[in-house]
Scaffold this motif. Structure first.
Motif, PDB file in Angstrom:
ATOM      1  N   ALA A  43     -15.447 -22.090  78.300  1.00 17.37           N
ATOM      2  CA  ALA A  43     -16.022 -21.655  79.580  1.00 17.37           C
ATOM      3  C   ALA A  43     -15.263 -20.415  80.020  1.00 17.37           C
ATOM      4  CB  ALA A  43     -15.930 -22.752  80.626  1.00 17.37           C
ATOM      5  N   GLN A  59     -19.893 -15.835  75.795  1.00 22.78           N
ATOM      6  CA  GLN A  59     -19.924 -17.174  76.365  1.00 22.78           C
ATOM      7  C   GLN A  59     -19.361 -18.213  75.413  1.00 22.78           C
ATOM      8  OE1 GLN A  59     -23.695 -18.158  78.248  1.00 22.78           O
ATOM      9  NE2 GLN A  59     -24.154 -16.009  78.571  1.00 22.78           N
ATOM     10  N   ASP A 102      -9.769 -19.580  79.688  1.00 20.70           N
ATOM     11  CA  ASP A 102     -10.818 -20.492  79.241  1.00 20.70           C
ATOM     12  C   ASP A 102     -10.743 -21.767  80.065  1.00 20.70           C
ATOM     13  OD1 ASP A 102     -12.574 -22.143  77.899  1.00 20.70           O
ATOM     14  OD2 ASP A 102     -11.720 -21.805  75.918  1.00 20.70           O
ATOM     15  N   ARG A 154     -12.534 -13.149  78.378  1.00 20.98           N
ATOM     16  CA  ARG A 154     -12.098 -14.375  77.704  1.00 20.98           C
ATOM     17  C   ARG A 154     -10.588 -14.597  77.756  1.00 20.98           C
ATOM     18  NH1 ARG A 154     -14.931 -14.732  71.903  1.00 20.98           N
ATOM     19  NH2 ARG A 154     -13.974 -12.651  71.687  1.00 20.98           N
ATOM     20  N   GLU A 214     -15.297 -27.362  74.482  1.00 15.68           N
ATOM     21  CA  GLU A 214     -16.331 -26.449  74.955  1.00 15.68           C
ATOM     22  C   GLU A 214     -15.686 -25.305  75.720  1.00 15.68           C
ATOM     23  OE1 GLU A 214     -19.621 -26.572  74.394  1.00 15.68           O
ATOM     24  OE2 GLU A 214     -19.370 -28.341  73.118  1.00 15.68           O
ATOM     25  N   THR A 242     -19.556 -17.280  80.582  1.00  8.54           N
ATOM     26  CA  THR A 242     -20.173 -18.606  80.624  1.00  8.54           C
ATOM     27  C   THR A 242     -20.518 -18.994  82.053  1.00  8.54           C
ATOM     28  OG1 THR A 242     -18.596 -19.171  78.866  1.00  8.54           O
ATOM     29  CG2 THR A 242     -19.919 -20.963  79.781  1.00  8.54           C
ATOM     30  N   GLU A 243     -19.539 -18.853  82.943  1.00  5.82           N
ATOM     31  CA  GLU A 243     -19.712 -19.269  84.329  1.00  5.82           C
ATOM     32  C   GLU A 243     -20.741 -18.404  85.061  1.00  5.82           C
ATOM     33  OE1 GLU A 243     -17.730 -22.150  85.495  1.00  5.82           O
ATOM     34  OE2 GLU A 243     -17.899 -22.083  83.320  1.00  5.82           O
TER      35      GLU A 243
END
Length: 266
Positions: free
Chosen positions: A217, A266, A209, A206, A215, A221-222
């Motif tokens: 990502a 995520q 982002d 993280r 939101e 997440t990806e």
């Protein structure tokens, strides 16, 4: 290096430019725009004096992903002349190889068989093992329309090499019907991520982002949402930034790193 470089600033969706690792984290807000130093320019856009086949194939993969970011060119301003009128995209993105042929290289027969990236155009998977000179000639032809100002002959040879010898069977790593990961060795993936990827992305993935409009990502997440795309970037690097790649260690290592990445927040 065959050409003068045009700029040192790029918009990217994955990876990070050299020299910026560790300077920011998710608490500092979204970070979409990265500059890289002059020292990183050679790695990102140059070529080694004695390029290995591994380097050539990963360089070709970055051209397949986004050739103008990979090669330090200006993006096209028009929609590709062969892009179908019924397609949902327009402008420069239609000139990316992946936009029609997909991250799984199967075009309309793969993950892009429906959705916003559907074009009805077949993939390049059938070109594995094909003559590289013939591939380069095809890419210069009217259907693809890549000029020497866009991609010069030496760069085109890298792309042709990737098409012929650099593709992987994405169906071994991602379910092409559901777009879900076929899980690899999470322990090995953890080891790879913590000792390599975390240098830029942080141990929890993280540090950066790429989300919009509130939101988030992150890496996790990806990897979960588009594992075929992330697998391609793990294998080849992200165009325009000093992101490492794992091609030298093979697709199984990349798959394990992808699998672990998808378990991150995520």
């Amino acid at each position: 290096m065959k050409r003068a470089f045009q700029s040192v600033k790029y918009l990217c969706l994955a990876g990070i430019a050299a020299g910026l690792a560790g300077q920011a984290n998710a608490e500092h807000g979204d970070l979409h725009d990265y500059a890289h130093s002059e020292e990183a320019q050679e790695y990102i856009h140059g070529d080694p004096e004695q390029p290995t086949d591994t380097w050539t194939l990963s360089a070709g993969g970055r051209i397949y992903d986004n050739w103008w970011n990979a090669l330090d060119r200006e993006p096209p301003e028009t929609t590709h002349p062969s892009y179908p009128a019924a397609g949902a995209q327009s402008g420069s993105t239609t000139w990316r190889c992946k936009e029609c042929h997909g991250w799984d290289y199967r075009g309309a027969e793969g993950i892009y068989s429906s959705g916003s990236h559907y074009t009805g155009i077949k993939g390049i998977y059938g070109a594995i093992g094909a003559n590289e000179s013939a591939i380069a000639e095809l890419l210069r032809g009217p259907d693809h329309a890549y000029t020497e100002d866009m991609i010069d002959d030496e760069e085109m040879a890298r792309l042709a090499a990737f098409v012929s010898r650099g593709q992987i069977d994405m169906s071994r790593y991602v379910n092409l019907e559901t777009r879900e990961i076929r899980w690899g060795d999470l322990n090995r993936g953890r080891a790879i991520f913590q000792s390599v990827c975390a240098a830029c992305h942080g141990f929890d993935g993280r540090a950066y982002d790429w989300g919009d409009d509130g939101e988030h990502a992150y890496v996790g997440t990806e990897a979960a949402a588009a594992p075929d795309e992330v697998m391609g970037k793990i294998m080849n690097g992200h165009p325009g930034v000093a992101m490492i790649n794992l091609r030298a260690f093979g697709p199984e290592a990349a798959h394990d790193a992808l699998s672990y990445s998808a378990t991150l927040p995520q």
